[in-house]
Scaffold this active site. Structure first.
Site, PDB file in Angstrom:
ATOM      1  N   ARG A 105       0.831  -1.270  -0.047  1.00 47.16           N
ATOM      2  CA  ARG A 105       0.049   0.050  -0.082  1.00 47.16           C
ATOM      3  C   ARG A 105       0.825   1.264   0.103  1.00 47.16           C
ATOM      4  O   ARG A 105       0.541   2.364  -0.531  1.00 47.16           O
ATOM      5  CB  ARG A 105      -0.971   0.027   1.074  1.00 47.16           C
ATOM      6  CG  ARG A 105      -2.023   1.164   0.969  1.00 47.16           C
ATOM      7  CD  ARG A 105      -3.083   0.991   2.252  1.00 47.16           C
ATOM      8  NE  ARG A 105      -4.223   0.133   1.749  1.00 47.16           N
ATOM      9  CZ  ARG A 105      -5.212   0.507   1.074  1.00 47.16           C
ATOM     10  NH1 ARG A 105      -5.356   1.956   0.949  1.00 47.16           N
ATOM     11  NH2 ARG A 105      -6.483  -0.272   1.078  1.00 47.16           N
ATOM     12  N   GLU A 117      -9.351   6.054   7.726  1.00 50.45           N
ATOM     13  CA  GLU A 117      -7.661   6.337   7.203  1.00 50.45           C
ATOM     14  C   GLU A 117      -7.597   7.553   6.706  1.00 50.45           C
ATOM     15  O   GLU A 117      -6.446   8.153   6.895  1.00 50.45           O
ATOM     16  CB  GLU A 117      -7.287   5.335   6.799  1.00 50.45           C
ATOM     17  CG  GLU A 117      -7.282   3.765   7.725  1.00 50.45           C
ATOM     18  CD  GLU A 117      -6.899   2.633   6.687  1.00 50.45           C
ATOM     19  OE1 GLU A 117      -5.806   2.113   7.117  1.00 50.45           O
ATOM     20  OE2 GLU A 117      -7.628   2.239   5.804  1.00 50.45           O
TER      21      GLU A 117
END
Length: 795
Positions: free
Chosen positions: A345, A747
């Site tokens: 990621r 997030e």
């Protein structure tokens, strides 16, 4: 109270641009055809319990008679072979019932998420300072902790690898190197009018959840065991406990009602303490409880991955990029844990919001003799984004352009809208609108001129300003995790019980999913009873992570509630002789033309006609694929966008600094609950600000963590929150078919805080215009002072 301001459509607080807060009561009922519960501001489901101190966390649960308390015996060395272990003094200590070692494990000594590279209790070698070697079960927690200190462990010590540089020299990794990109980067760099290279060191971060790691294991009949765990991933706890005990998953039930914070630190890391409690319960036959002391929690649990980032850029005089080559060297710790997904990621977000015509994005997952790093809010994305923001700031410095203009020149746009991994960015208009709108509402250009004038006057106080965007992909990149289940019961009095696979860690997931169910049934929110997440009710769940909790569990609950509602509509249609499509559920009533009855009456009628009033719901995210070997596919269902602007003042003689104003404009689609979403945005921003300014993990050369308590590890406090803090929700509706067209919020806001780091660098840049700022993260006063000195300012 959140309000829609006329003229701009932005959701904010009433008066002075202050952020929205939860209303005292639920919002007024909307028009007949409008939503009654979703897109409305409600307080957290446990808010009233929180303020009374009545919300029960794991350590508040009533302990069964005979419960033993478990403490951990820890390795005094970071790397080496266990030569001998003398536990006689531990066994003889007051209150001790049993000492447990790896030899007592009936199943596999393996608590890893996937690769089998992490032990519950060290058996032959130790891999980091403080690693669990044995455990003590005693009649009190104090007796167990005192006894654990009496163990004598002899280790044939080896020199540990502590830093990224140590591991790089040794060539030790936890996983193979990985890279992807597009185009001929070397050729593009060679042909670029201008080039630069740089290095950025990015520190890790301690989760510092208010409730530490804890578990209570209660043995049952015929080998069964119930585990209460403070975990984001009950199914993983179930798997690991069964693996360690050598029993079937069906013999283990894991339950969690709420956590006092998690931030990723209880996704994989909670399993060790649940398994240790279960092992102690198995060998003693008594309930056993583990609750880590804060210092031990620091030493024994993983952090955000820290990185060394080496980058090269090719660009034009106007700041447009031709090529970006970047190497992410991650300190993963002694085992893989979740490092494959985390660092992947990081790579997915190495572009942040910018089109890279030619790109090479590479990574190394380095093995060190430190606790295994793990998931943390953003899951690697923040590190990837920070690197390119630093690189673009370097471009701005050497070209003499405003950093915002460099960012605008490189934003994704039509025709420049494909990521380095081949996914189309579908909302480039949203990205541009957010950045340009925030530049206007924050008065960026005017304030830039004012700050330039202030800094031009000289002096040791310097001001900085930065506006940075966020583009964050929403979905698990491990595709099979993008699924969820729910269980809904309707009772004959009209009340509803709701269960799903998501876990509540303070983020408001339980409230949002309850809003969905109340909306589907057309009943008051108070009639929906939320129950603890349990593997015995909804099996094979995914972790509550990746910002996908509401997307997945909200959809699963909607499916379950919709199934029951359709059955009930069939009953009503038969009673009134009308078509099922004419039945409406609203205001605790069920309507068809001029006929109506209460929801409770219809539930009773359905029961009397032997119609099932219980249903499961299942949802799988559509349209996502990812072929890691070929580095192609669509790993994310959609992107969430945002932007933030920070102003800061820096004392170049001491490195001290203060954020004086923050403006945020963030896209949550059609918000399920604006009050909760604004809270998540503000909290995420402040947590990100802490990561980038005050929170520093310091290890001794022998591998000991030196910053292992609040005295030495500094998270933001209330006085660090900017006094002028303006949070707006961008008016939008998700184009993907999400739950009521909302977008994830957990997030992405953390990465909005990149603007704080960039604003500090902007202030320092005034000391020596035209030069990149040699600042690493976190930008502590010491780091700021060091950079100021290197730039020719400071002491």
């Amino acid at each position: 109270m959140a309000a829609d301001l006329p003229g701009d459509g932005l959701t904010r607080a009433e008066g002075s641009g202050k952020p929205a807060r939860p209303p005292e009561r639920h919002a007024p009922r909307p028009a007949e055809d409008g939503p009654a519960h979703v897109h409305r501001a409600y307080p957290h489901d446990s808010a009233h319990l929180h303020v009374q101190g009545a919300a029960a966390y794991l350590d508040d649960l009533r302990e069964p008679e005979g419960t033993l308390h478990v403490a951990v015996g820890m390795s005094p060395k970071a790397r080496g072979r266990i030569v001998s272990m003398d536990l006689s003094a531990v066994e003889a200590a007051p209150g001790v019932v049993r000492v447990v070692t790896a030899a007592d494990i009936p199943g596999r000594n393996d608590i890893s998420p996937a690769l089998g590279d992490e032990t519950l209790l060290a058996a032959d070698t130790v891999a980091f300072h403080g690693q669990a070697v044995f455990a003590v079960a005693a009649t009190t927690r104090d007796a167990a902790r005192r006894a654990a200190r009496l163990g004598r462990i002899e280790i044939a010590e080896e020199t540990p690898s502590v830093s990224v540089d140590d591991a790089e020299r040794r060539g030790e990794t936890v996983l193979p190197d990985y890279a992807f990109g597009r185009g001929d980067v070397e050729a593009a760099l060679g042909a670029s009018p201008r080039r630069l290279e740089g290095r950025l060191r990015i520190g890790g971060q301690e989760h510092f959840y208010l409730e530490g790691q804890a578990a209570l294991a209660i043995p049952g009949e015929d080998g069964e065991i119930l585990v209460h765990s403070s975990t984001q991933h009950p199914t993983e706890v179930q798997h690991v406990v069964a693996r360690v005990l050598g029993i079937a998953d069906a013999q283990v039930t894991c339950e969690v009602r709420r956590m006092g914070g998690a931030f990723g630190g209880k996704e994989s890391q909670a399993t060790q303490w649940a398994a240790l409690a279960a092992l102690a319960a198995r060998v003693t036959g008594r309930p056993c409880k583990v609750r880590l002391d804060r210092d031990d929690d620091f030493a024994l649990t993983g952090k955000r991955h820290d990185f060394r980032v080496d980058y090269r850029l090719g660009f034009h005089e106007d700041g447009r990029l031709d090529a970006y080559s970047v190497d992410f060297l991650a300190r993963c710790g002694h085992s893989a844990d979740l490092s494959q997904g985390v660092v992947d990621r990081t790579m997915f977000h190495a572009d942040n919001s910018y089109f890279l015509p030619a790109a090479r994005i590479a990574s190394r997952r380095l093995k060190t003799n430190t606790v295994s790093n793990t998931a943390f809010r953003g899951f690697g994305g923040p590190q990837g984004m920070l690197a390119i923001e630093k690189a673009l700031d370097d471009v701005a410095r050497v070209t003499g352009r405003d950093p915002l203009d460099v960012r605008l020149a490189n934003l994704y746009a039509p025709g420049r809208d494909v990521t380095p991994y081949g996914m189309e960015v579908e909302e480039t208009d949203t990205l541009h609108a957010i950045v340009t709108r925030l530049a206007e509402t924050s008065r960026y250009r005017d304030r830039r001129a004012e700050i330039d004038a202030f800094n031009g006057a000289g002096g040791w106080l310097r001001k900085g300003l930065a506006l940075t965007p966020v583009k964050f992909g929403i979905s698990f990149t491990l595709t099979h995790l993008n699924q969820a289940g729910a269980l809904v019961h309707v009772y004959t009095d009209g009340s509803v019980q709701l269960n799903h696979g998501g876990t509540e860690m303070g983020q408001g997931l339980y409230r949002k999913v309850a809003q969905v169910v109340a909306e589907e049934f057309g009943i008051d929110l108070a009639k929906v009873r939320i129950t603890a997440t349990s593997t015995g009710k909804v099996p094979n769940t995914s972790p509550t992570a990746a910002s996908a909790g509401s997307d997945l569990n909200g959809m699963a609950a909607k499916v379950a509630a919709g199934t029951i509602r359709a059955r009930m509509a069939g009953v009503a249609a038969a009673l009134w002789g009308v078509g099922e499509d004419t039945i409406r559920f609203r205001d605790n009533l069920v309507f068809a033309g001029n006929e109506s009855m209460s929801f409770a009456d219809l539930a009773r009628a359905a029961h009397q006609q032997r119609v099932q009033l219980s249903a499961t719901g299942f949802y799988r995210t559509p349209s996502i694929t990812w072929d890691r070997a070929r580095a192609t596919g669509r790993p994310f269902y959609y992107f969430a966008y945002g932007a933030a602007c920070a102003e800061i003042v820096v004392d170049t003689l001491t490195g001290e600094n203060r954020v004086t104003r923050v403006d945020i404009l963030h896209d949550v689609g059609a918000s399920l609950n604006p009050a909760i979403d604004i809270g998540q945005i503000e909290g995420g921003f402040v947590q990100g600000m802490g990561w980038l300014t005050t929170e520093e993990l310091v290890y001794a050369p022998d591998g000991r963590l030196l910053t292992h308590a609040p005295a030495t590890y500094k998270i933001p406090v209330s006085s660090d929150v900017p006094a002028d803090f303006r949070t707006l929700l961008y008016p939008n509706s998700a184009r993907a078919d999400t739950i009521y067209r909302s977008k994830a919020v957990g997030e992405p806001p953390l990465m909005l805080a990149n603007c704080v780091f960039c604003a500090i660098a902007d202030a320092l840049a005034s000391l020596n215009p035209g030069e990149p700022v040699p600042l690493d993260a976190p930008a502590t006063p010491e780091a700021i002072l060091k950079a100021a000195v290197e730039l020719g300012g400071g002491r």
